[in-house]
Design a protein around this motif. Structure first.
Motif, PDB file in Angstrom:
ATOM      1  N   UNK A   2     -36.090  41.481 -24.103  1.00  0.00           N
ATOM      2  CA  UNK A   2     -37.506  41.729 -24.362  1.00  0.00           C
ATOM      3  C   UNK A   2     -38.263  40.518 -23.817  1.00  0.00           C
ATOM      4  N   UNK A   3     -39.551  40.675 -23.621  1.00  0.00           N
ATOM      5  CA  UNK A   3     -40.347  39.551 -23.162  1.00  0.00           C
ATOM      6  C   UNK A   3     -40.334  38.477 -24.246  1.00  0.00           C
ATOM      7  N   UNK A   4     -39.888  37.256 -23.930  1.00  0.00           N
ATOM      8  CA  UNK A   4     -39.751  36.239 -24.980  1.00  0.00           C
ATOM      9  C   UNK A   4     -41.079  35.794 -25.582  1.00  0.00           C
ATOM     10  N   UNK A   5     -42.187  36.166 -24.956  1.00  0.00           N
ATOM     11  CA  UNK A   5     -43.477  35.743 -25.501  1.00  0.00           C
ATOM     12  C   UNK A   5     -44.191  36.879 -26.225  1.00  0.00           C
ATOM     13  N   UNK A   6     -43.439  37.913 -26.590  1.00  0.00           N
ATOM     14  CA  UNK A   6     -44.040  39.067 -27.260  1.00  0.00           C
ATOM     15  C   UNK A   6     -43.538  39.174 -28.694  1.00  0.00           C
ATOM     16  N   UNK A   7     -44.437  39.477 -29.618  1.00  0.00           N
ATOM     17  CA  UNK A   7     -44.012  39.781 -30.993  1.00  0.00           C
ATOM     18  C   UNK A   7     -44.202  41.273 -31.248  1.00  0.00           C
ATOM     19  N   UNK A   8     -43.404  41.786 -32.191  1.00  0.00           N
ATOM     20  CA  UNK A   8     -43.434  43.210 -32.505  1.00  0.00           C
ATOM     21  C   UNK A   8     -43.681  43.404 -33.993  1.00  0.00           C
ATOM     22  N   UNK A   9     -44.455  44.400 -34.330  1.00  0.00           N
ATOM     23  CA  UNK A   9     -44.504  44.871 -35.720  1.00  0.00           C
ATOM     24  C   UNK A   9     -45.052  46.284 -35.765  1.00  0.00           C
ATOM     25  N   UNK A  10     -44.649  47.047 -36.760  1.00  0.00           N
ATOM     26  CA  UNK A  10     -45.094  48.427 -36.913  1.00  0.00           C
ATOM     27  C   UNK A  10     -44.031  49.229 -37.626  1.00  0.00           C
ATOM     28  N   UNK A  11     -44.467  50.191 -38.402  1.00  0.00           N
ATOM     29  CA  UNK A  11     -43.517  51.036 -39.113  1.00  0.00           C
ATOM     30  C   UNK A  11     -43.245  52.286 -38.284  1.00  0.00           C
ATOM     31  N   UNK A  12     -42.023  52.792 -38.342  1.00  0.00           N
ATOM     32  CA  UNK A  12     -41.664  53.977 -37.565  1.00  0.00           C
ATOM     33  C   UNK A  12     -41.359  55.124 -38.516  1.00  0.00           C
ATOM     34  N   UNK A  62     -40.216  59.347 -39.170  1.00  0.00           N
ATOM     35  CA  UNK A  62     -39.078  60.161 -38.742  1.00  0.00           C
ATOM     36  C   UNK A  62     -39.333  60.920 -37.448  1.00  0.00           C
ATOM     37  N   UNK A  63     -40.597  61.226 -37.144  1.00  0.00           N
ATOM     38  CA  UNK A  63     -40.848  61.935 -35.888  1.00  0.00           C
ATOM     39  C   UNK A  63     -41.033  60.944 -34.741  1.00  0.00           C
ATOM     40  N   UNK A  64     -40.845  59.676 -35.022  1.00  0.00           N
ATOM     41  CA  UNK A  64     -40.954  58.665 -33.976  1.00  0.00           C
ATOM     42  C   UNK A  64     -42.339  58.058 -33.900  1.00  0.00           C
ATOM     43  N   UNK A  65     -43.256  58.527 -34.748  1.00  0.00           N
ATOM     44  CA  UNK A  65     -44.615  57.981 -34.700  1.00  0.00           C
ATOM     45  C   UNK A  65     -44.619  56.547 -35.218  1.00  0.00           C
ATOM     46  N   UNK A  66     -45.474  55.740 -34.628  1.00  0.00           N
ATOM     47  CA  UNK A  66     -45.575  54.343 -35.054  1.00  0.00           C
ATOM     48  C   UNK A  66     -46.786  54.217 -35.963  1.00  0.00           C
ATOM     49  N   UNK A  67     -46.541  53.710 -37.171  1.00  0.00           N
ATOM     50  CA  UNK A  67     -47.600  53.686 -38.174  1.00  0.00           C
ATOM     51  C   UNK A  67     -48.211  52.319 -38.364  1.00  0.00           C
ATOM     52  N   UNK A  68     -49.427  52.372 -38.824  1.00  0.00           N
ATOM     53  CA  UNK A  68     -50.177  51.158 -39.164  1.00  0.00           C
ATOM     54  C   UNK A  68     -49.452  50.347 -40.251  1.00  0.00           C
ATOM     55  N   UNK A  69     -49.581  49.056 -40.188  1.00  0.00           N
ATOM     56  CA  UNK A  69     -49.104  48.215 -41.291  1.00  0.00           C
ATOM     57  C   UNK A  69     -50.220  47.270 -41.708  1.00  0.00           C
ATOM     58  N   UNK A  70     -50.068  46.721 -42.897  1.00  0.00           N
ATOM     59  CA  UNK A  70     -51.126  45.853 -43.430  1.00  0.00           C
ATOM     60  C   UNK A  70     -51.185  44.519 -42.681  1.00  0.00           C
ATOM     61  N   UNK A  71     -52.323  43.913 -42.735  1.00  0.00           N
ATOM     62  CA  UNK A  71     -52.546  42.540 -42.274  1.00  0.00           C
ATOM     63  C   UNK A  71     -52.175  42.277 -40.818  1.00  0.00           C
TER      64      UNK A  71
END
Ligand code: TYD
Ligand code: MG
Length: 481
Positions: free
Chosen positions: A397-407, A409-418
């Motif tokens: 992965x790109x070493x300068x990238x951060x990831x966050x998000x909830x997944x 069951x249908x593969x949709x990526x959901x909002x998370x707090x903060x």
């Protein structure tokens, strides 16, 4: 008729022995290998019949005094706090220790409970409060040696080695000024009125109840140390969690020098707040910037690694998620997880296979949260997915990238707090990009991104997989023909 039978049943049960689960405190009429209530094995222990406990509660309810009911408004100021001298501990407690409160500090043996409490008690004593430390596990000399090693021997801490609750209570009753009392550990105390051995649920509960009552009436803060063992043989501090105002758990494995103190319950502050410490030659030292510490050993440009921008309590924390795929030796493939939920991993792999066409197939999958942190946030899904896809395609992965998000069951990526706090932390640590859930404007305001951070908002997990898909998935067992 019903009443009569119930009463009869109660009296019968009173004369018979009862079997109490030492992990969760559930009472069983007869011995069995597994506790139905908590599912632990071999935790049931016989306890003396309750005959000596006098008449049941039904006989006592008459003749009480009227309870005063009041309105919600009042002049109650926030509770005063005593700083412990360890800002990370104060943070977990919600800003220092509250007088007349009871705090349980749990954790595996050897994790550093005695060390941190000796440090905190000595500093509170040095700041002019009366602090007492009762050790039931170690002799006075041992505690003195530790204090010497920690450079705390000059602190005016009152130290005693004792295990008899009666003596401890009698001594504490004569204390006029006590601000803090540390009991190390609750499992070593015993009350002679009970037949059970020290460390059993009955003893632990009775001793804790007595000490907590004393703390409330005399106004000192009480810290109880409790061991948790993997086998659950000692009375788990779980039975105490209901009785105390705050429960802190000390986590981290002994191979690592990092220790994480986590509030799982706190009547006076936020839960899930963490304090990060490092075990050094001179005791536990605070780590003011945990993200930098957790990422310190990260090596860029290796496949199977992704940085997760997480939130622990009120604080953003960046950690590295590592995944490794290895061809399975046959049978059912292994799934080994450290620091995350294995059920969640299984779900995420199923979504990757079913919704994104990624074949993880017959590979063994290993997942590790670097640095010994345990993550419970669903927001880590996207980072774990990125680590898995990266491992499966052998592309970093790109070493300068951060990831966050909830997944989902249908593969949709959901909002998370903060989201904003996570992005700010990433920027602070020099990251330049983030992959995150598609953000929605709230109250007419689109969340702003910190300067210099490139955002890739995705709505489906397939959008995460696509950039990796240029290369074929490796380690797929060769197909016949
Ligand atoms: P301790 O506080 O005794 O653990 P617990 O009370 O939770 O059982 O800490 C035990 C470990 O900490 C022990 O293995 C030695 C290590 N240690 C240090 O590395 N540095 C120190 O300054 C101290 C006091 C302990
Ligand atoms: Mg100890």
């Amino acid at each position: 008729m019903f009443l009569f039978r119930a009463d009869e049943g109660g009296r019968l049960a009173k004369d018979r022995a009862r079997y109490v689960c030492q992990a969760c405190g559930a009472v069983h009429p007869k011995w069995q290998g597994r506790c139905d209530a908590c599912g632990e094995w071999n935790t049931l222990q016989e306890e003396a019949p309750a005959a000596a406990r006098g008449p049941g509660p039904a006989a006592k309810v008459a003749g009480g005094r009227r309870v005063e009911f009041v309105g919600l408004q009042g002049s109650s100021a926030p509770p005063p706090r005593i700083p412990t001298g360890l800002p990370e501990l104060d943070r977990v407690l919600g800003g220092g220790i509250v007088p007349a409160s009871a705090v349980l500090v749990g954790g595996d043996p050897g994790i550093g409970k005695s060390t941190i409490l000796l440090q905190a008690a000595a500093r509170i004593a040095a700041s002019g409060h009366r602090a007492l430390y009762v050790s039931g596990e170690e002799a006075v000399e041992q505690v003195r040696l530790r204090a010497l090693r920690l450079g705390l021997e000059k602190a005016p801490l009152a130290l005693a080695a004792a295990t008899a609750l009666r003596d401890i209570v009698a001594s504490l009753e004569q204390e006029q000024e006590a601000a803090l009392v540390v009991i190390d550990s609750i499992q070593t105390l015993w009350l002679d009125a009970l037949d059970s051995a020290p460390g059993t649920v009955a003893q632990v509960r009775a001793c804790a109840a007595e000490l907590i009552r004393l703390a409330k009436t005399r106004g000192f803060a009480l810290i109880l140390v409790g061991h948790v063992t993997k086998e659950g043989t000692l009375a788990g501090p779980r039975v105490l969690e209901h009785m105390v105002d705050a429960t802190l758990y000390f986590e981290g494995d002994r191979g690592h020098q990092f220790r994480i103190l986590r509030a799982v319950k706190n009547r006076f502050g936020a839960t899930d707040e963490i304090g990060v410490f490092e075990m050094t030659e001179r005791g536990l030292v605070e780590v003011p910037n945990p993200s930098a510490l957790f990422l310190a050993e990260r090596r860029g440009n290796v496949s199977g690694s992704a940085v997760f921008a997480g939130i622990e309590g009120t604080r953003p924390v960046l950690v590295e998620v590592q995944a490794l795929l290895a061809p399975s030796a046959g049978g059912s493939p292994r799934r080994q997880v450290v620091g995350w939920d294995s059920g969640r991993l299984a779900m995420l792999m199923a979504v990757l296979e079913a919704r994104c066409g990624l074949t993880l197939g017959m590979n063994d999958v290993y997942l590790n949260i670097a640095g010994g942190l345990r993550i419970a946030e669903p927001a880590a899904d996207l980072a774990v997915a990125a680590a898995l896809v990266s491992a499966a395609t052998d592309r970093p992965t790109d070493p300068e990238t951060v990831y966050f998000g909830e997944v989902g069951l249908s593969g949709e990526v959901r909002q998370v707090a903060q989201a904003e706090a996570r992005l700010r932390e990433a920027q602070k640590l020099g990251f330049t990009a983030s992959v995150l859930p598609r953000r929605v404007a709230r109250g007419g305001r689109t969340p702003s991104a910190p300067d210099g951070l490139r955002l890739t908002e995705i709505g489906h997990l397939a959008d995460l997989v696509a950039p990796f898909a240029g290369r074929t998935v490796r380690k797929e067992p060769a197909k016949a023909g």
